[in-house]
Design a protein around this motif. Structure first.
Motif, mmCIF file in Angstrom:
data_model
loop_
_atom_site.group_PDB
_atom_site.id
_atom_site.type_symbol
_atom_site.label_atom_id
_atom_site.label_comp_id
_atom_site.label_asym_id
_atom_site.label_seq_id
_atom_site.Cartn_x
_atom_site.Cartn_y
_atom_site.Cartn_z
ATOM 1 N N GLN A 83 -9.968 0.542 0.240
ATOM 2 C CA GLN A 83 -10.826 1.724 0.156
ATOM 3 C C GLN A 83 -10.174 2.969 0.760
ATOM 4 O O GLN A 83 -10.827 3.797 1.392
ATOM 5 C CB GLN A 83 -12.175 1.441 0.824
ATOM 6 N N GLY A 84 -8.864 3.079 0.551
ATOM 7 C CA GLY A 84 -8.151 4.293 0.927
ATOM 8 C C GLY A 84 -7.697 4.388 2.365
ATOM 9 O O GLY A 84 -7.092 5.392 2.763
ATOM 10 N N MET A 85 -7.944 3.357 3.169
ATOM 11 C CA MET A 85 -7.605 3.456 4.590
ATOM 12 C C MET A 85 -6.105 3.584 4.829
ATOM 13 O O MET A 85 -5.670 4.123 5.844
ATOM 14 C CB MET A 85 -8.148 2.243 5.348
ATOM 15 N N GLY A 86 -5.299 3.112 3.886
ATOM 16 C CA GLY A 86 -3.854 3.153 4.086
ATOM 17 C C GLY A 86 -3.199 4.467 3.711
ATOM 18 O O GLY A 86 -2.008 4.663 3.987
ATOM 19 N N TYR A 87 -3.960 5.390 3.095
ATOM 20 C CA TYR A 87 -3.337 6.638 2.639
ATOM 21 C C TYR A 87 -2.797 7.451 3.808
ATOM 22 O O TYR A 87 -1.646 7.906 3.788
ATOM 23 C CB TYR A 87 -4.334 7.481 1.841
ATOM 24 N N GLY A 88 -3.617 7.665 4.825
ATOM 25 C CA GLY A 88 -3.176 8.454 5.971
ATOM 26 C C GLY A 88 -2.007 7.816 6.695
ATOM 27 O O GLY A 88 -1.102 8.508 7.187
ATOM 28 N N ILE A 89 -2.009 6.478 6.764
ATOM 29 C CA ILE A 89 -0.898 5.770 7.405
ATOM 30 C C ILE A 89 0.386 6.013 6.622
ATOM 31 O O ILE A 89 1.450 6.277 7.199
ATOM 32 C CB ILE A 89 -1.206 4.265 7.501
ATOM 33 N N TRP A 90 0.276 5.924 5.274
ATOM 34 C CA TRP A 90 1.471 6.175 4.453
ATOM 35 C C TRP A 90 1.949 7.614 4.613
ATOM 36 O O TRP A 90 3.141 7.859 4.836
ATOM 37 C CB TRP A 90 1.169 5.910 2.974
ATOM 38 N N SER B 196 4.344 6.533 7.845
ATOM 39 C CA SER B 196 5.388 5.723 7.215
ATOM 40 C C SER B 196 6.696 6.510 7.116
ATOM 41 O O SER B 196 6.710 7.745 7.147
ATOM 42 C CB SER B 196 4.952 5.279 5.813
ATOM 43 N N GLU B 197 7.785 5.789 6.980
ATOM 44 C CA GLU B 197 9.092 6.436 6.864
ATOM 45 C C GLU B 197 9.175 7.281 5.599
ATOM 46 O O GLU B 197 9.695 8.404 5.618
ATOM 47 C CB GLU B 197 10.196 5.374 6.861
ATOM 48 N N SER B 198 8.656 6.753 4.483
ATOM 49 C CA SER B 198 8.746 7.501 3.226
ATOM 50 C C SER B 198 7.885 8.755 3.266
ATOM 51 O O SER B 198 8.293 9.821 2.791
ATOM 52 C CB SER B 198 8.330 6.608 2.051
ATOM 53 N N GLU C 101 0.831 -1.208 0.000
ATOM 54 C CA GLU C 101 0.000 0.000 0.000
ATOM 55 C C GLU C 101 0.863 1.255 0.000
ATOM 56 O O GLU C 101 0.550 2.235 -0.676
ATOM 57 C CB GLU C 101 -0.937 0.005 1.212
ATOM 58 N N HIS C 102 1.940 1.236 0.777
ATOM 59 C CA HIS C 102 2.839 2.391 0.788
ATOM 60 C C HIS C 102 3.401 2.639 -0.604
ATOM 61 O O HIS C 102 3.475 3.788 -1.066
ATOM 62 C CB HIS C 102 3.969 2.163 1.792
ATOM 63 N N ALA C 103 3.787 1.565 -1.285
ATOM 64 C CA ALA C 103 4.319 1.709 -2.645
ATOM 65 C C ALA C 103 3.250 2.247 -3.589
ATOM 66 O O ALA C 103 3.536 3.093 -4.452
ATOM 67 C CB ALA C 103 4.840 0.358 -3.139
ATOM 68 N N TYR C 104 2.016 1.765 -3.418
ATOM 69 C CA TYR C 104 0.911 2.238 -4.265
ATOM 70 C C TYR C 104 0.720 3.740 -4.100
ATOM 71 O O TYR C 104 0.653 4.483 -5.089
ATOM 72 C CB TYR C 104 -0.375 1.497 -3.893
ATOM 73 N N TRP C 105 0.647 4.210 -2.848
ATOM 74 C CA TRP C 105 0.374 5.628 -2.615
ATOM 75 C C TRP C 105 1.566 6.504 -2.982
ATOM 76 O O TRP C 105 1.392 7.643 -3.430
ATOM 77 C CB TRP C 105 -0.036 5.846 -1.158
ATOM 78 N N GLU C 106 2.770 5.980 -2.821
ATOM 79 C CA GLU C 106 3.948 6.749 -3.206
ATOM 80 C C GLU C 106 3.978 6.955 -4.721
ATOM 81 O O GLU C 106 4.233 8.067 -5.208
ATOM 82 C CB GLU C 106 5.212 6.026 -2.736
ATOM 83 N N GLN C 107 3.686 5.900 -5.474
ATOM 84 C CA GLN C 107 3.645 6.016 -6.933
ATOM 85 C C GLN C 107 2.482 6.899 -7.370
ATOM 86 O O GLN C 107 2.612 7.716 -8.291
ATOM 87 C CB GLN C 107 3.528 4.625 -7.557
ATOM 88 N N MET D 186 9.308 12.641 3.086
ATOM 89 C CA MET D 186 8.865 13.622 2.097
ATOM 90 C C MET D 186 8.414 14.915 2.772
ATOM 91 O O MET D 186 8.702 16.019 2.293
ATOM 92 C CB MET D 186 7.729 13.028 1.257
ATOM 93 N N ALA D 187 7.707 14.791 3.898
ATOM 94 C CA ALA D 187 7.250 15.979 4.625
ATOM 95 C C ALA D 187 8.435 16.763 5.188
ATOM 96 O O ALA D 187 8.471 18.001 5.125
ATOM 97 C CB ALA D 187 6.298 15.564 5.741
ATOM 98 N N GLN D 188 9.431 16.054 5.730
ATOM 99 C CA GLN D 188 10.610 16.719 6.281
ATOM 100 C C GLN D 188 11.418 17.414 5.188
ATOM 101 O O GLN D 188 11.937 18.519 5.387
ATOM 102 C CB GLN D 188 11.470 15.698 7.024
ATOM 103 N N GLN D 189 11.507 16.769 4.037
ATOM 104 C CA GLN D 189 12.231 17.372 2.923
ATOM 105 C C GLN D 189 11.535 18.648 2.453
ATOM 106 O O GLN D 189 12.192 19.653 2.149
ATOM 107 C CB GLN D 189 12.343 16.378 1.770
#
Length: 372
Positions: free
Chosen positions: A143-150, A154-156, A4-10, A160-163
């Protein structure tokens, strides 16, 4: 969660490269408050609402959200000229994604906001647009539940936020931020039909301060009460004139009525990839299978073969004359035999059990499939 993290990152990278701002009537700063907003309302009649809720979904096995979002995407495409629109959705967060967790003993929502692309297509027929929106929603993991977690845990996402902070960039430069939000709240009066509780006709007043900063230039929310669908379009009054939003509201309603009429008048239901058990098919591939098997009958489902079935099919293809796996039993019947009754019984048996309507199909990348 890694997938899921890979999905949302892409997804985020692609959305950042393609997002387009809405055409504002007057330029204004990004910040605006609740006091700056106004609302335009779209209503269907009871008859139109009933057709939407009870009849329109047979055509493509859709849900209300699929059709409402198709109408919204068509509205945005007509307005902006951009066939892909970035939309913010909200899930209620009560999906059964953890098999060992029983959420039935909890109350309330665990709201899970997430962004999506509405890809309407420049010259697509209405049927293709509906199917495209439906499939794009089904492709979203959990159904999108993993977006907020990512994004926030998540580390990635944190990197991105820190950068972005280090480069003094706004959040929308690191994460794709929709300007349009959509939330269908459902049929709130449905649970009250057999209850003494009623919806109050009186306003509850302001739930939040007028100075609350708003996030979405257009915030569309839908609800069905007393059998009538109402869509409220809250908009940034500093950026858009009321006549512009009224034009959008009229477009939204006409699109929705066109979709309802199209779906209700379809003679046959049409499958899309999310309707079949075999996963990984595109709409084009499923259409090819339908076309190549139409002489056998109307397609109902597609399954992968079990290992045992693959072995049986292999031996059958290697030697069509072999009697391996072929067993036949004969019976002597006594008494009166009615062929017509026997035929009707056989038809009933076939209609009841999908396995008796199953054929093998080998035209999908050399992999055999079961076609019902």
């Amino acid at each position: 969660m890694d997938s899921e993290h890979a999905y949302w990152e892409q997804w985020n990278a692609a959305a950042l490269a393609d997002q387009v701002r809405l055409p504002e009537d007057q330029a204004q700063a990004d910040s605006f408050t609740l006091a700056d907003t106004d609302t335009v309302v779209v209503k269907l009649t009871k008859e139109e609402t009933e057709r939407l809720l009870k009849q329109a979904h047979r055509a493509y096995n859709t849900e209300v959200n699929d059709l409402l979002l198709t109408a919204l995407g068509m509205m945005l495409y007509t307005w902006t000229g951009h066939e892909r629109s970035l939309i913010h959705l909200e899930g209620h967060g009560r999906e059964n994604i953890l098999p060992d967790t029983d959420i039935s003993r909890t109350i309330g929502w665990f709201t899970s906001p997430y962004p999506i692309w509405l890809d309407i297509g420049r010259d697509q027929a209405l049927s293709e647009r509906i199917k495209q929106v439906k499939e794009s929603l089904r492709d979203i993991p959990n159904q999108g539940m993993g977006y907020g977690i990512w994004r926030y845990l998540s580390e990635s996402g944190q990197a991105m936020a820190q950068q972005a902070d280090a480069l003094h960039l706004a959040q929308h430069q690191a994460f794709a931020e929709p300007q349009v939000s959509f939330n269908y709240l459902g049929q709130l009066d449905q649970d009250l039909q057999n209850s003494d509780i009623r919806m109050s006709p009186y306003s509850m007043g302001s739930a939040v301060s007028d100075r609350t900063k708003m996030k979405y230039a257009l915030d569309v929310s839908g609800i069905v009460t007393n059998g009538i669908l109402e869509l409220d379009i809250r908009y940034n009054g500093k950026a858009f004139r009321k006549d512009t939003v009224q034009m959008l509201a009229n477009l939204l309603k006409s699109n929705l009525l066109e979709i309802i009429e199209h779906c209700v008048t379809r003679e046959r239901a049409e499958l899309t990839p999310s309707d079949v058990l075999f996963k990984g098919l595109t709409m084009e591939q499923l259409d090819t299978i339908k076309e190549q098997t139409q002489t056998v009958g109307e397609l109902e489902n597609v399954y992968p073969l079990t290992p045992m079935q693959k072995g049986m099919l292999f031996h059958s293809l290697m030697n069509a004359e072999t009697g391996v796996y072929f067993e036949q039993a004969t019976f002597d019947l006594e008494g009166h035999f009615a062929p017509s009754t026997f035929e009707e019984s056989l038809k009933l048996l076939i209609s009841r059990h999908a396995i008796l309507r199953t054929n093998f199909y080998s035209g999908w990348h050399g992999q055999p499939l079961q076609i019902v």
